[in-house]
Write a protein that holds these residues in place. Structure first.
Motif, PDB file in Angstrom:
ATOM      1  N   PRO A 193       8.082  -6.160  -4.300  1.00 29.52           N
ATOM      2  CA  PRO A 193       8.439  -5.099  -5.255  1.00 29.52           C
ATOM      3  C   PRO A 193       7.252  -4.665  -6.113  1.00 29.52           C
ATOM      4  CG  PRO A 193      10.078  -6.850  -5.271  1.00 29.52           C
ATOM      5  CD  PRO A 193       8.915  -7.365  -4.491  1.00 29.52           C
ATOM      6  N   SER A 194       6.392  -5.608  -6.470  1.00 25.67           N
ATOM      7  CA  SER A 194       5.233  -5.275  -7.300  1.00 25.67           C
ATOM      8  C   SER A 194       4.251  -4.406  -6.532  1.00 25.67           C
ATOM      9  CB  SER A 194       4.543  -6.556  -7.775  1.00 25.67           C
ATOM     10  OG  SER A 194       5.398  -7.320  -8.584  1.00 25.67           O
ATOM     11  N   VAL A 195       3.990  -4.749  -5.286  1.00 22.51           N
ATOM     12  CA  VAL A 195       3.079  -3.954  -4.468  1.00 22.51           C
ATOM     13  C   VAL A 195       3.628  -2.541  -4.269  1.00 22.51           C
ATOM     14  CG1 VAL A 195       2.128  -3.694  -2.143  1.00 22.51           C
ATOM     15  CG2 VAL A 195       2.005  -5.912  -3.306  1.00 22.51           C
ATOM     16  N   ARG A 196       4.937  -2.420  -4.019  1.00 26.87           N
ATOM     17  CA  ARG A 196       5.543  -1.087  -3.855  1.00 26.87           C
ATOM     18  C   ARG A 196       5.392  -0.264  -5.126  1.00 26.87           C
ATOM     19  NH1 ARG A 196       9.709  -3.891  -1.049  1.00 26.87           N
ATOM     20  NH2 ARG A 196      11.001  -3.903  -2.935  1.00 26.87           N
ATOM     21  N   ALA A 197       5.645  -0.882  -6.269  1.00 24.19           N
ATOM     22  CA  ALA A 197       5.547  -0.161  -7.544  1.00 24.19           C
ATOM     23  C   ALA A 197       4.121   0.288  -7.815  1.00 24.19           C
ATOM     24  CB  ALA A 197       6.055  -1.047  -8.681  1.00 24.19           C
ATOM     25  N   ILE A 198       3.155  -0.572  -7.510  1.00 25.11           N
ATOM     26  CA  ILE A 198       1.754  -0.226  -7.747  1.00 25.11           C
ATOM     27  C   ILE A 198       1.317   0.905  -6.826  1.00 25.11           C
ATOM     28  CG2 ILE A 198      -0.612  -1.095  -7.502  1.00 25.11           C
ATOM     29  CD1 ILE A 198       0.469  -3.802  -8.539  1.00 25.11           C
ATOM     30  N   GLU A 199       1.783   0.894  -5.591  1.00 29.35           N
ATOM     31  CA  GLU A 199       1.431   1.973  -4.668  1.00 29.35           C
ATOM     32  C   GLU A 199       2.104   3.281  -5.076  1.00 29.35           C
ATOM     33  OE1 GLU A 199       0.200  -0.008  -0.454  1.00 29.35           O
ATOM     34  OE2 GLU A 199       2.341   0.444  -0.728  1.00 29.35           O
ATOM     35  N   GLN A 200       3.319   3.210  -5.605  1.00 32.53           N
ATOM     36  CA  GLN A 200       4.052   4.411  -5.998  1.00 32.53           C
ATOM     37  C   GLN A 200       3.554   4.986  -7.322  1.00 32.53           C
ATOM     38  OE1 GLN A 200       8.171   3.268  -6.041  1.00 32.53           O
ATOM     39  NE2 GLN A 200       8.291   3.018  -3.812  1.00 32.53           N
ATOM     40  N   HIS A 201       3.231   4.108  -8.264  1.00 28.14           N
ATOM     41  CA  HIS A 201       2.928   4.573  -9.625  1.00 28.14           C
ATOM     42  C   HIS A 201       1.512   4.248 -10.109  1.00 28.14           C
ATOM     43  CE1 HIS A 201       7.191   5.388  -9.908  1.00 28.14           C
ATOM     44  NE2 HIS A 201       7.478   4.109  -9.703  1.00 28.14           N
ATOM     45  N   GLY A 202       0.835   3.330  -9.451  1.00 26.07           N
ATOM     46  CA  GLY A 202      -0.472   2.895  -9.934  1.00 26.07           C
ATOM     47  C   GLY A 202      -1.666   3.534  -9.257  1.00 26.07           C
ATOM     48  N   GLY A 203      -1.417   4.398  -8.252  1.00 29.20           N
ATOM     49  CA  GLY A 203      -2.521   5.095  -7.607  1.00 29.20           C
ATOM     50  C   GLY A 203      -3.385   4.231  -6.715  1.00 29.20           C
ATOM     51  N   LEU A 204      -2.835   3.125  -6.211  1.00 28.95           N
ATOM     52  CA  LEU A 204      -3.597   2.233  -5.349  1.00 28.95           C
ATOM     53  C   LEU A 204      -2.919   2.049  -4.000  1.00 28.95           C
ATOM     54  CD1 LEU A 204      -4.541  -0.701  -7.775  1.00 28.95           C
ATOM     55  CD2 LEU A 204      -6.030   1.143  -6.996  1.00 28.95           C
ATOM     56  N   LEU A 205      -3.716   1.782  -2.993  1.00 25.08           N
ATOM     57  CA  LEU A 205      -3.226   1.325  -1.706  1.00 25.08           C
ATOM     58  C   LEU A 205      -3.512  -0.171  -1.631  1.00 25.08           C
ATOM     59  CD1 LEU A 205      -4.500   4.178   0.661  1.00 25.08           C
ATOM     60  CD2 LEU A 205      -2.190   3.856  -0.250  1.00 25.08           C
ATOM     61  N   VAL A 206      -2.505  -0.952  -1.262  1.00 27.70           N
ATOM     62  CA  VAL A 206      -2.623  -2.403  -1.333  1.00 27.70           C
ATOM     63  C   VAL A 206      -2.278  -3.033   0.014  1.00 27.70           C
ATOM     64  CG1 VAL A 206      -1.861  -4.503  -2.523  1.00 27.70           C
ATOM     65  CG2 VAL A 206      -1.908  -2.309  -3.759  1.00 27.70           C
ATOM     66  N   GLU A 207      -3.093  -3.950   0.450  1.00 30.25           N
ATOM     67  CA  GLU A 207      -2.800  -4.780   1.607  1.00 30.25           C
ATOM     68  C   GLU A 207      -2.854  -6.229   1.158  1.00 30.25           C
ATOM     69  OE1 GLU A 207      -5.665  -3.901   4.576  1.00 30.25           O
ATOM     70  OE2 GLU A 207      -4.926  -1.869   4.965  1.00 30.25           O
TER      71      GLU A 207
END
Length: 257
Positions: A193-207
């Protein structure tokens, strides 16, 4: 916010994190001379109004009043502890409060906080290494875990790589006991959930990927992140302008008791 504090367990609720971030966003726009006016040997004074809180975080004004009052009361009870060593090498435990004053003005929807001189340098970015991020990104997070992970990513922005041991990740995220016992629970409740939120609202792509010892046990995690080219994340370093303070300490490890 200093990197040492951003990467540590802080023990704050989402409402408390919002209060601190809103106070910092106001300070970031001040000149060094104006910032010095709110910084004294007794700490750092900040004032937050309910209508600013409601506007920043998209909540109803009545909800903002309630959250400000409750969060300011809880923040007053929060403490930080860290270990260091004396001059002769003996272990020493240090403990201090986040704030020494928490006032809520009924009817005005206003709180006034005095952050202690021990914590103020870390919040105001007076340490050698520090992190700042735009409030508009963090304001969209509805999970304290997403906010914490976003802060940690911001503190590692120069490398785009965060590689904690599983124990370090537990402590930094303040994962509940159930998530520490069961990695699937940690993944489902905290990481994904944290990774999804950061990708949706934080302007980052995360792997990210778990690192295992042998065939089963997860011993560490690896997160790789980069700015989303279709969005924009502003993680600029704060200008290193001197700000008067009675204490400019470096805390090696912070934990909430």
């Amino acid at each position: 916010m200093s990197n040492s504090l951003a990467r540590s367990a802080q023990g704050l609720s989402l409402s408390e994190k919002r209060i601190v971030a809103l106070a910092l966003s106001a300070e970031n726009s001040k000149s060094p001379s104006k910032l010095a006016e709110s910084t004294t040997p007794l700490g750092w004074k900040a004032r937050i109004r309910a209508h600013d809180y409601a506007e920043a975080f998209g909540v109803d004004p009545n909800t903002a009043y309630d959250q400000l009052k409750s969060a300011s009361e809880k923040l007053f009870e929060r403490t930080v502890t860290y270990e260091d060593k004396t001059a002769n090498g003996k272990p020493r435990l240090n403990k201090f409060r986040w704030v020494s004053l928490a006032q809520y003005t009924i009817g005005d929807g206003l709180i006034e906080l005095n952050f202690t001189p021990e914590i103020a340098p870390h919040l105001l970015g007076l340490s050698a290494k520090f992190t700042t991020y735009k409030l508009k990104h963090a304001a969209s997070f509805e999970s304290i875990y997403a906010w914490r992970l976003f802060e940690v990513f911001a503190s590692w922005r120069s490398t785009g790589l965060y590689r904690p041991t599983i124990e370090e990740f537990w402590e930094t995220m303040e994962a509940p006991p159930s998530c520490r016992k069961d990695f699937k629970s940690l993944r489902v409740r905290v990481i994904e959930p944290s990774v999804r939120a950061i990708e949706q609202h934080g302007g980052l792509l995360v792997e990210w990927a778990p690192q295992r010892s042998g065939a089963r046990r997860v011993t560490s995690l690896e997160f790789r992140f980069r700015p989303n080219p279709q969005g924009q994340l502003d993680l600029e370093p704060v200008n290193e302008a001197p700000v008067p303070s009675s204490s400019d300490i470096e805390i090696p490890r912070l934990t909430n008791p």
